[in-house]
Design an enzyme around this catalytic site. Sequence first.
Site, PDB file in Angstrom:
ATOM      1  N   HIS A 230      -5.187   9.825 -16.673  1.00  0.00           N
ATOM      2  CA  HIS A 230      -6.856   9.257 -16.676  1.00  0.00           C
ATOM      3  C   HIS A 230      -7.228   9.351 -18.265  1.00  0.00           C
ATOM      4  CE1 HIS A 230      -7.632   7.784 -12.868  1.00  0.00           C
ATOM      5  NE2 HIS A 230      -7.712   9.145 -12.311  1.00  0.00           N
ATOM      6  N   GLU A 478      14.820  -4.449  -1.394  1.00  0.00           N
ATOM      7  CA  GLU A 478      15.175  -3.165  -2.314  1.00  0.00           C
ATOM      8  C   GLU A 478      16.121  -2.197  -2.002  1.00  0.00           C
ATOM      9  OE1 GLU A 478      11.216  -0.937  -2.235  1.00  0.00           O
ATOM     10  OE2 GLU A 478      10.974  -1.102   0.043  1.00  0.00           O
ATOM     11  N   ASP A 502      13.894   0.491  -6.569  1.00  0.00           N
ATOM     12  CA  ASP A 502      14.704   1.098  -5.468  1.00  0.00           C
ATOM     13  C   ASP A 502      16.063   0.398  -5.329  1.00  0.00           C
ATOM     14  OD1 ASP A 502      13.552   3.371  -4.262  1.00  0.00           O
ATOM     15  OD2 ASP A 502      11.869   1.820  -3.516  1.00  0.00           O
ATOM     16  N   CYS A 549       8.874  -7.349  -8.065  1.00  0.00           N
ATOM     17  CA  CYS A 549       7.734  -6.358  -8.577  1.00  0.00           C
ATOM     18  C   CYS A 549       7.968  -4.872  -8.733  1.00  0.00           C
ATOM     19  CB  CYS A 549       6.620  -6.362  -7.095  1.00  0.00           C
ATOM     20  SG  CYS A 549       7.829  -5.720  -5.683  1.00  0.00           S
TER      21      CYS A 549
HETATM   22  C1  PEP Z   1      10.583  -0.989  -5.983  1.00  0.00           C
HETATM   23  O1  PEP Z   1      11.172  -0.151  -5.618  1.00  0.00           O
HETATM   24  O2  PEP Z   1      11.015  -1.660  -6.992  1.00  0.00           O
HETATM   25  C2  PEP Z   1       9.045  -1.186  -5.739  1.00  0.00           C
HETATM   26  C3  PEP Z   1       8.364  -2.013  -6.463  1.00  0.00           C
HETATM   27  O3  PEP Z   1       8.490  -0.075  -5.005  1.00  0.00           O
HETATM   28  P1  PEP Z   1       8.241   1.441  -5.252  1.00  0.00           P
HETATM   29  O4  PEP Z   1       8.163   1.403  -6.595  1.00  0.00           O
HETATM   30  O5  PEP Z   1       6.871   1.804  -4.482  1.00  0.00           O
HETATM   31  O6  PEP Z   1       9.370   2.121  -4.357  1.00  0.00           O
HETATM   32 MG    MG Z   2      10.371   0.660  -3.511  1.00  0.00          MG
END
Ligand code: PEP
Ligand code: MG
Length: 619
Positions: A230, A478, A502, A549
């Site tokens: 933070h 993933e 992942d 993502c």
């Molecule tokens: C990923 O695995 O790329 C993802 C976006 O999920 P997390 O990072 O929450 O596992």
């Molecule tokens: Mg993931």
Amino acid sequence: MSRTEVVRLSGEAPAEPPPLRRRRRVPEAASPERPERHFKGVAVSPGIAIGPAFAAQQPALSIVRREINDYEREDELHRFDEAVAASKKQLTKLKSRIALLPPDAERELEPLLDAYVQMLGPSRLVRGVRKRVEAGLNAEGAVADETEALAAAMAEAPGDAPSRKRRTEEVREIGARLARNLAKAPFRSFAHVPAGGVLLAETLTPADAALLDPARIAGVAAGEGGSEGHTAIMLRSLGIPTVLGVEEISTLARPGDHAVIDGNAGTVTLNPSPERLAAARQALAAYAREKQRLAKLARLAAVTKDGEPVELQANLELPIELPLVAQAGAQGIGLLRSEFLFMNRDDVPDEDAQYDAYCEIVEAMGGDPVTIRVLDWGGEKQIDSLTAAGFEAEAGANPALGLRGIRVLLRQPEIFETQLGAILRAAARGPVKILLPMVTTPSEVRAAREALERVARRLRRRGASIPDPLPPLGAMIETPGAALAADALALEADFFAIGTNDLAMYALAVDRAHAVVAPLYDPLHPAVLRLIQFATEAALRLRMPVSVCGEIAGDPRFTPLLLGLGLRTLSMGAANIPRVKQAVRALEIDAAARLARRVMEQSDPARITELVEGFGREG
Ligand code: PEP
Ligand code: MG
């Protein structure tokens, strides 16, 4: 065991540093008496600062930890209650002062202060301290022990490393405040930092950061802290160039030293050489121009030079990040990691509590889509409140390969259907998409859709308002299994979100959080890129929405390659959006497609990196 011991509580700062005396004007550049010293830390808040160094040293507060007898118990509880009340009062005062901060900083800090005040209410911390006092420990010892126990539990809690660290810092900050109030020790003040000065401190709490006036303080360097805490978030929103993690920086500087903070490179220089000083001045001017350009970008469209629109969305973990999302000009939330709702609490949030949290986010997004990923519990992520409530996510010998994400949810319909109920109701307030984590087979998507329809029927019978048609149901890609079966999954899912974090871990068999094997974790490995390409093409063939993502979506170096592979939606930490937008606006889709073709012909990760990093420089 001795009955009394003294513990040092780090982060405590009762001493007021002596004011810097203005004697002779000291030259800014290095001299034989003041040789240049250069340090590397963590780049936390971008920008360059040049100014007189001001070291605010922080002697640790000694805490006497001792056993108490039955007669002292009431007094100690009373002292603790007084410390809690004083802490609340200080935080309320601090809250009134943040109204004077720039609006971004105010929006950033207000929920944090509220969270602090909440921790001083009927919380686990307060209950824990009282219990320890009742069991025979003095108030100071009870606060120190309970704070450390909670911080240790949070460090082990599920969630990504930065948010775990952030929560740990929050508990320690409150523990330190309570200890300071029990000892009636004065607060540190930064009032003596000279105008245009560079503040050097060993630790800096978020509340300290809130008191820094960006009009007076040119830059900050501190011994502790990482880029996702933070304090870092605050300093970024205040726009103060900052480097953290430079150990002992406040003891290394002498009165009269000058400092250069390079918040982009993560370096601190005391008494810079004339050459370094000249370079820093140039960089300062260039950064000011760059900042102006990026700020203007928030209002510009994410569109390539040749007119191809690209959707840039935000990843969100905590509602506290919502102001940043708005400020960055995100076109919706591409990934809401809902795990945050289940953490740091003793009980499991019911449908109404979850509904309220989702509504807050959906409403804040004002009509832009919010992609809510259902609980990704399991593997190495353990959620105490769920375990305490009797739910199970049996880890097995290889937790990352055991029960996790959708595998857990399909076995624990109570958790899954409660969450789906809350999401469906929130979906009546704005556009929502539902995302399934850790999918490997089409049957999991089918089963999830059946659950969604079952919950929808139940809600309709209850008279709840839910959207018709139901929100789109998507699958995270993933795992290599999901990527290679993407064509089959595309027949079941309504959209894909490629989770490259992942995906790279499972494809390369490299734990994403393991420092020793970290050099092998390479999202530019051809295996990972081929999986991304296969999944993207499977979606595009069916004209199905697909996004990335994982962390690479927020790295502008990857932007041309991802667009070249056919992706048009990227979801990332909000702060990365301007730079990715800049990369989007600087490229032509044909050139990006040519890059992707060349990259996909390669088998050597080093050559791929060279091509990706060389994009745009070849003319
Ligand atoms: C990923 O695995 O790329 C993802 C976006 O999920 P997390 O990072 O929450 O596992
Ligand atoms: Mg993931």
